[in-house]
Design a protein around this motif. Sequence first.
Motif, PDB file in Angstrom:
ATOM      1  N   THR A   1      39.908 -14.077  48.727  1.00 55.58           N
ATOM      2  CA  THR A   1      40.792 -12.910  48.717  1.00 55.58           C
ATOM      3  C   THR A   1      42.187 -13.282  49.232  1.00 55.58           C
ATOM      4  O   THR A   1      43.206 -12.926  48.636  1.00 55.58           O
ATOM      5  N   CYS A   2      42.227 -13.991  50.350  1.00 56.29           N
ATOM      6  CA  CYS A   2      43.508 -14.427  50.922  1.00 56.29           C
ATOM      7  C   CYS A   2      44.074 -15.638  50.183  1.00 56.29           C
ATOM      8  O   CYS A   2      45.253 -15.960  50.350  1.00 56.29           O
ATOM      9  N   GLU A   3      43.208 -16.314  49.425  1.00 61.63           N
ATOM     10  CA  GLU A   3      43.593 -17.508  48.675  1.00 61.63           C
ATOM     11  C   GLU A   3      44.107 -18.610  49.597  1.00 61.63           C
ATOM     12  O   GLU A   3      45.099 -19.290  49.304  1.00 61.63           O
ATOM     13  N   LYS A   4      43.436 -18.787  50.711  1.00 67.29           N
ATOM     14  CA  LYS A   4      43.757 -19.868  51.626  1.00 67.29           C
ATOM     15  C   LYS A   4      42.556 -20.116  52.535  1.00 67.29           C
ATOM     16  O   LYS A   4      41.643 -19.276  52.628  1.00 67.29           O
ATOM     17  N   CYS A   5      42.553 -21.250  53.202  1.00 68.00           N
ATOM     18  CA  CYS A   5      41.478 -21.593  54.128  1.00 68.00           C
ATOM     19  C   CYS A   5      41.804 -21.051  55.513  1.00 68.00           C
ATOM     20  O   CYS A   5      42.964 -21.070  55.950  1.00 68.00           O
ATOM     21  N   VAL A   6      40.758 -20.584  56.194  1.00 70.05           N
ATOM     22  CA  VAL A   6      40.929 -19.983  57.510  1.00 70.05           C
ATOM     23  C   VAL A   6      39.901 -20.583  58.468  1.00 70.05           C
ATOM     24  O   VAL A   6      38.978 -21.290  58.054  1.00 70.05           O
ATOM     25  N   LYS A   7      40.051 -20.272  59.732  1.00 78.99           N
ATOM     26  CA  LYS A   7      39.126 -20.757  60.752  1.00 78.99           C
ATOM     27  C   LYS A   7      37.719 -20.208  60.498  1.00 78.99           C
ATOM     28  O   LYS A   7      37.571 -19.093  60.000  1.00 78.99           O
ATOM     29  N   PRO A   8      36.676 -20.953  60.859  1.00 77.85           N
ATOM     30  CA  PRO A   8      35.306 -20.505  60.568  1.00 77.85           C
ATOM     31  C   PRO A   8      34.907 -19.230  61.297  1.00 77.85           C
ATOM     32  O   PRO A   8      34.009 -18.515  60.849  1.00 77.85           O
ATOM     33  N   SER A   9      35.556 -18.928  62.415  1.00 75.12           N
ATOM     34  CA  SER A   9      35.217 -17.717  63.172  1.00 75.12           C
ATOM     35  C   SER A   9      35.892 -16.474  62.620  1.00 75.12           C
ATOM     36  O   SER A   9      35.589 -15.357  63.044  1.00 75.12           O
ATOM     37  N   TRP A  10      36.816 -16.620  61.682  1.00 72.95           N
ATOM     38  CA  TRP A  10      37.537 -15.476  61.119  1.00 72.95           C
ATOM     39  C   TRP A  10      36.743 -14.840  59.979  1.00 72.95           C
ATOM     40  O   TRP A  10      35.980 -15.506  59.284  1.00 72.95           O
TER      41      TRP A  10
END
Length: 267
Positions: free
Chosen positions: A170-179
């Motif tokens: 949805t955000c089209e990017k990688c994020v931290k695993p806790s997010w």
Amino acid sequence: MFNHHFFDGKASSAVLQAFLTESGGGKLLMVADPPFGGLVKPLANTFSLLSQAWRELQSSDGSGADMPMMWIFPYFFEPRILECLPSLTMLDYQVDYDNHPLYKHGKTGRKQSPVRIFTNISPKDIVLPKDEGYRFCSVCQRFVLSLNKHCAKCNVCPSKDGREWKHCSTCEKCVKPSWRHCAPCGRCALPDHPCGLSEGTEGCFNCGSLKHKRKACPVQDSQRTRSNRPNAKSGSKNVSHCPNQKPKAKRKSGAARRAKKLAAQSE
């Protein structure tokens, strides 16, 4: 370091110029490990002035190059550092300190150090030790931590903190695993974040107000005051609720007790 000042004046400046011109200035590398509490902007300004002085002392062949440098600083300062010095790149190498209680591996330290190296040297030319868990990414052409998996959608090894990040479609990017992705906010955030605030408008993470930050939160201050206030039900020794209770006598020092004992024996 923070204001590019030499206490010995011209004498120190002469020593610096002589050092910058040794071996034609071609074998020089500036390594800086400043206090992490220091402001990024004045540090970057000093490093820029040093690089400018090095450039002016070089021959015309290297007039357009920057002085090679390695700036050791925590990874979460990356946006500020790149804003001041866009030519720098953050390496994946985790810097540990043997004499630091937190930034080292072991039982008393962090599992993963947040300290990184920012450099203007090409990352593909810096070989990180494989026996410490680093691998070479053929796509990114650089060494990264083994947990920093390459994302085909982002076309980059995205992790900044040493953990394996995940891609949010949805955000089209990688994020931290806790997010987790929050539909009302339209972005990924921690599960307990103040919901309903769009990105870039976050205020206080304690009460959600946009008028202040968490450090200046009055709710947090009031909670701290209540927690420090003596509790009658807990049997606090600092507060007496009996008006007729006599105050405890002040305990005498060891020397006074010994003197009293000797006086009693002499009688």
